[in-house]
Scaffold this motif. Structure first.
Motif, PDB file in Angstrom:
ATOM      1  N   UNK A  46       0.736  -1.063  -0.069  1.00  0.00           N
ATOM      2  CA  UNK A  46       0.123  -0.048  -0.042  1.00  0.00           C
ATOM      3  C   UNK A  46       0.868   1.259  -0.122  1.00  0.00           C
ATOM      4  N   UNK A  47       1.874   1.094   0.629  1.00  0.00           N
ATOM      5  CA  UNK A  47       2.848   2.424   0.676  1.00  0.00           C
ATOM      6  C   UNK A  47       3.578   2.729  -0.352  1.00  0.00           C
ATOM      7  N   UNK A  48       4.143   1.551  -1.082  1.00  0.00           N
ATOM      8  CA  UNK A  48       4.844   1.748  -2.246  1.00  0.00           C
ATOM      9  C   UNK A  48       3.732   2.164  -3.385  1.00  0.00           C
ATOM     10  N   UNK A  49       2.541   1.608  -3.461  1.00  0.00           N
ATOM     11  CA  UNK A  49       1.585   2.026  -4.392  1.00  0.00           C
ATOM     12  C   UNK A  49       1.028   3.596  -3.967  1.00  0.00           C
ATOM     13  N   UNK A  50       0.961   4.123  -2.673  1.00  0.00           N
ATOM     14  CA  UNK A  50       0.553   5.402  -2.317  1.00  0.00           C
ATOM     15  C   UNK A  50       1.719   6.142  -1.782  1.00  0.00           C
ATOM     16  N   UNK A  68       5.298  10.501   2.209  1.00  0.00           N
ATOM     17  CA  UNK A  68       6.322  11.305   1.756  1.00  0.00           C
ATOM     18  C   UNK A  68       6.731  12.379   2.530  1.00  0.00           C
ATOM     19  N   UNK A  69       7.765  12.515   2.953  1.00  0.00           N
ATOM     20  CA  UNK A  69       8.061  13.550   3.842  1.00  0.00           C
ATOM     21  C   UNK A  69       7.553  13.665   5.173  1.00  0.00           C
ATOM     22  N   UNK A  88       8.696  -0.568   7.510  1.00  0.00           N
ATOM     23  CA  UNK A  88       9.501   0.668   7.797  1.00  0.00           C
ATOM     24  C   UNK A  88      10.250   1.096   6.409  1.00  0.00           C
ATOM     25  N   UNK A  89      10.900  -0.050   6.043  1.00  0.00           N
ATOM     26  CA  UNK A  89      11.587   0.188   4.596  1.00  0.00           C
ATOM     27  C   UNK A  89      10.774   0.454   3.470  1.00  0.00           C
ATOM     28  N   UNK A  90       9.585   0.016   3.388  1.00  0.00           N
ATOM     29  CA  UNK A  90       8.700   0.547   2.368  1.00  0.00           C
ATOM     30  C   UNK A  90       8.162   1.851   2.536  1.00  0.00           C
ATOM     31  N   UNK A  91       7.946   2.393   3.838  1.00  0.00           N
ATOM     32  CA  UNK A  91       7.935   3.699   4.059  1.00  0.00           C
ATOM     33  C   UNK A  91       9.106   4.710   3.699  1.00  0.00           C
TER      34      UNK A  91
END
Length: 227
Positions: A65-69, A74-75, A89-92
């Protein structure tokens, strides 16, 4: 276990792509290493289960979900609770988070987070910490993430109370859960759903329906009064 947790992680795992998130690689165990039993979603063992050695369904879905959104992270200053392998955490971090604190009570898990963050090129933005934060309120974080953290009633009760406090203090809260029976779904709203491949030896099936849940924040911003 070896005195050096990093050596223990590297000696007992192989670096491999994550099934549902192949952009990322984790140090993963090929088979369960006999530290726990699975019984209807609740774990029973005298030793901590090696959550860090596998990519669990809730974490895989939340990472996807994080990688797709990426706009959702971001930031931001991010807290990943009960991080395990550090996958979420890594995906974030890969999705543009300014800083990610990945916490777990297992020192070996935190060692795995460091190994995995380095393998994915985000060691400068992922900070692993041996810490129990569940009595706090996530002050200072914009986004709180919890992947597959509702596997027992005791854990679910503590996690839910923590996440609700975090939301009330202004953090956005996202949880990934593969239909574990202890998640209080009535408190959340559904954000996304996935069919996530899982090891049959761990879950008894090869695919688990896994949902991303968002916890509404302060009353007036989506939370039901009285909750």
């Amino acid at each position: 276990m070896e005195a050096d947790p990093i050596a223990f992680v590297t000696d007992n795992t192989e670096l491999a792509p994550v099934a549902f998130v192949p952009e990322l690689r984790l140090r993963q165990a090929g088979e369960p290493i006999g530290l726990w039993e699975l019984s209807e979603g609740e774990y029973h063992s005298e030793q901590p289960p090696p959550f860090w050695a596998f990519a669990w369904a809730g974490g895989q879905a939340l990472a996807r979900y994080l990688l797709d959104h990426p706009e959702s992270v971001a930031g931001l200053r991010v807290l990943d609770v009960a991080t395990g392998s550090g996958l979420v955490a890594i995906a974030a971090a890969r999705s543009g988070a300014a800083h990610v604190r990945a916490v777990d009570i297992d020192p070996v898990a935190v060692a795995a987070v460091g190994c995995n963050a380095e393998a994915n090129g985000v060691a400068d933005r992922v900070e692993g910490a041996v810490e129990d934060v569940l009595d706090g309120d996530a002050d200072g974080f914009d986004l709180v993430l919890a992947g597959d953290a509702f596997y027992s009633k005791a854990m679910s009760d503590r996690m839910t109370d923590f996440l609700r406090r975090a939301a009330r203090h202004g953090a956005r809260v996202l949880a990934g859960d593969p239909e574990r029976k202890f998640l209080r779904r009535e408190l959340f709203r559904l954000a996304a759903g996935y069919e996530v491949p899982v090891p049959k030896v761990l879950e008894g099936v090869r695919v688990r329906r896994t949902s991303i849940w968002e916890l509404p924040g302060r009353t007036g911003q989506g939370e039901r009064p009285g909750r």
